[in-house]
Scaffold this motif. Structure first.
Motif, mmCIF file in Angstrom:
data_model
loop_
_atom_site.group_PDB
_atom_site.id
_atom_site.type_symbol
_atom_site.label_atom_id
_atom_site.label_comp_id
_atom_site.label_asym_id
_atom_site.label_seq_id
_atom_site.Cartn_x
_atom_site.Cartn_y
_atom_site.Cartn_z
ATOM 1 N N ALA A 76 0.859 -1.187 0.000
ATOM 2 C CA ALA A 76 0.000 0.000 0.000
ATOM 3 C C ALA A 76 0.893 1.233 0.000
ATOM 4 O O ALA A 76 1.450 1.602 1.041
ATOM 5 C CB ALA A 76 -0.919 -0.004 1.217
ATOM 6 N N SER A 77 1.063 1.833 -1.168
ATOM 7 C CA SER A 77 2.033 2.909 -1.354
ATOM 8 C C SER A 77 1.288 4.211 -1.640
ATOM 9 O O SER A 77 0.561 4.303 -2.637
ATOM 10 C CB SER A 77 2.966 2.557 -2.515
ATOM 11 O OG SER A 77 3.531 1.270 -2.320
ATOM 12 N N VAL A 78 1.468 5.208 -0.783
ATOM 13 C CA VAL A 78 0.677 6.437 -0.821
ATOM 14 C C VAL A 78 1.521 7.605 -1.335
ATOM 15 O O VAL A 78 2.635 7.849 -0.852
ATOM 16 C CB VAL A 78 0.108 6.763 0.580
ATOM 17 C CG1 VAL A 78 -0.742 8.028 0.538
ATOM 18 C CG2 VAL A 78 -0.708 5.576 1.114
ATOM 19 N N ASN A 79 0.985 8.304 -2.325
ATOM 20 C CA ASN A 79 1.550 9.566 -2.827
ATOM 21 C C ASN A 79 2.971 9.400 -3.371
ATOM 22 O O ASN A 79 3.147 8.870 -4.463
ATOM 23 C CB ASN A 79 1.456 10.646 -1.757
ATOM 24 C CG ASN A 79 0.017 10.936 -1.354
ATOM 25 O OD1 ASN A 79 -0.914 10.614 -2.082
ATOM 26 N ND2 ASN A 79 -0.185 11.524 -0.189
ATOM 27 N N ASP A 80 4.002 9.824 -2.635
ATOM 28 C CA ASP A 80 5.374 9.721 -3.138
ATOM 29 C C ASP A 80 5.988 8.349 -2.886
ATOM 30 O O ASP A 80 7.137 8.110 -3.265
ATOM 31 C CB ASP A 80 6.262 10.805 -2.520
ATOM 32 C CG ASP A 80 6.444 10.636 -1.020
ATOM 33 O OD1 ASP A 80 5.493 10.181 -0.350
ATOM 34 O OD2 ASP A 80 7.523 10.962 -0.507
ATOM 35 N N GLU A 81 5.239 7.449 -2.255
ATOM 36 C CA GLU A 81 5.689 6.065 -2.119
ATOM 37 C C GLU A 81 5.364 5.354 -3.430
ATOM 38 O O GLU A 81 4.208 5.313 -3.845
ATOM 39 C CB GLU A 81 4.979 5.390 -0.947
ATOM 40 C CG GLU A 81 5.275 6.055 0.388
ATOM 41 C CD GLU A 81 4.407 5.561 1.534
ATOM 42 O OE1 GLU A 81 4.679 5.957 2.683
ATOM 43 O OE2 GLU A 81 3.458 4.792 1.278
ATOM 44 N N VAL A 82 6.379 4.810 -4.075
ATOM 45 C CA VAL A 82 6.176 4.234 -5.405
ATOM 46 C C VAL A 82 5.672 2.798 -5.303
ATOM 47 O O VAL A 82 4.657 2.435 -5.906
ATOM 48 C CB VAL A 82 7.481 4.275 -6.229
ATOM 49 C CG1 VAL A 82 7.186 3.896 -7.681
ATOM 50 C CG2 VAL A 82 8.138 5.633 -6.157
ATOM 51 N N VAL A 83 6.409 1.980 -4.574
ATOM 52 C CA VAL A 83 6.069 0.559 -4.436
ATOM 53 C C VAL A 83 6.502 0.064 -3.064
ATOM 54 O O VAL A 83 7.299 0.704 -2.375
ATOM 55 C CB VAL A 83 6.757 -0.322 -5.516
ATOM 56 C CG1 VAL A 83 6.106 -0.147 -6.869
ATOM 57 C CG2 VAL A 83 8.251 -0.059 -5.586
ATOM 58 N N HIS A 84 5.960 -1.093 -2.691
ATOM 59 C CA HIS A 84 6.358 -1.859 -1.509
ATOM 60 C C HIS A 84 6.039 -1.171 -0.187
ATOM 61 O O HIS A 84 6.658 -1.469 0.841
ATOM 62 C CB HIS A 84 7.852 -2.222 -1.554
ATOM 63 C CG HIS A 84 8.249 -2.966 -2.783
ATOM 64 N ND1 HIS A 84 9.556 -3.076 -3.219
ATOM 65 C CD2 HIS A 84 7.507 -3.660 -3.694
ATOM 66 C CE1 HIS A 84 9.596 -3.785 -4.327
ATOM 67 N NE2 HIS A 84 8.366 -4.155 -4.645
ATOM 68 N N GLY A 85 5.057 -0.262 -0.197
ATOM 69 C CA GLY A 85 4.629 0.352 1.050
ATOM 70 C C GLY A 85 3.984 -0.674 1.975
ATOM 71 O O GLY A 85 3.177 -1.500 1.543
#
Length: 273
Positions: A76-85
């Motif tokens: 679950a990657s939010v906003n400036d998180e691209v991947v692997h959140g």
């Protein structure tokens, strides 16, 4: 069986099993999409996804994956998180975007797909980023032909993104082969030249997943050793489907309709059942 470079070639019956896993992933993502709203935590979305995967006869591909073990069933990657959140207590707010990556194993076969979802209204440039990223994935499928090369997909993804504006295309993270493992050879970069790379043959299954930003292609990993963020804080979108090539055309194994409607829109033959 495994071809050169360790590439796994599936029988038609094994591809059918991958479709079962793919449908479970596609249905799970649609359920999570309808659950995304302001006030929901990413951990709540993860619980919804895991319950649906397990009640559908699958096992989450991501949970316990790699080292350190990934602790959840979705990324679950939010906003400036691209991947692997990593899902947790983060509360989604109006104007956010969230990229949700989901994998499931059914009878030993994997499906893997991702979507990016806007929470309420987002700025025009963010909406365009999402549209461009998703469309570039489909342009990659449209370029795939039996007898062609993986680079044909990569080139089509990059060419479409470049034609739409000044976006960052991640190079350190790529699509991949998929089958009895979630990540297999060959890599499927989101940039490259036509006619390069392994041959596209019957029984090869690939996950195509462009990751595109409003700014830089450069990324950092957070202290959790998983979450990938842009170095300049620019927002990112991520879309993914697992697909294969049949004698009649492409079959998108993680799309509910097999990709039939979108492939028709692009004037591309549909090979699914």
């Amino acid at each position: 069986m495994f071809a050169d470079r360790g590439i796994e070639i599936k029988t038609p019956e094994q591809i059918d099993k991958m479709r079962v896993a793919g449908l479970l992933v596609g249905e799970t993502l649609e359920l999570v999409r309808t659950s995304v709203r302001a006030g929901v935590t990413t951990a709540e979305l993860d619980a919804i996804a895991e319950d649906n995967i397990r009640s559908g006869g699958g096992v989450p591909s991501f949970k316990g994956y790699s080292d350190p073990p990934f602790p959840a069933s979705i990324c679950a990657s939010v906003n400036d998180e691209v991947v692997h959140g990593i899902p947790g207590d983060r509360v989604l707010a109006e104007g956010d975007i969230i990229s949700i990556d989901c994998g499931a194993i059914v009878d030993g076969w994997h499906g893997d797909a991702a979507i990016t979802v806007a929470i309420g209204e987002v700025p025009d440039d963010v909406a365009a980023l999402m549209r461009v990223t998703e469309e570039s994935m489909w342009r990659g499928f449209a370029a795939a032909r039996l007898g062609g090369k993986v680079g044909d997909i990569s080139h089509a993804v990059e060419s479409y993104v470049r034609s739409q504006g000044d976006y960052g295309i991640l190079e350190d993270f790529t699509g991949h082969g998929i089958g009895t493992e979630m990540h297999q050879p060959p890599n499927v970069p989101n940039y490259g030249r036509r006619g390069r790379g392994p041959k596209l043959v019957r029984g090869l299954a690939l996950a195509v997943e462009p990751m595109v930003t409003l700014g830089t292609k450069r990324t950092d990993v957070l202290d959790d050793d998983w979450t990938i963020v842009t170095t300049d804080g620019s927002w990112a979108a991520h879309y993914e489907h697992t697909f294969t090539l049949m004698p009649d055309g492409a079959w998108i194994l993680t799309a509910i309709d097999g990709g039939e409607a979108k492939l028709a829109e692009l004037g591309v033959p549909y090979g699914g059942r």
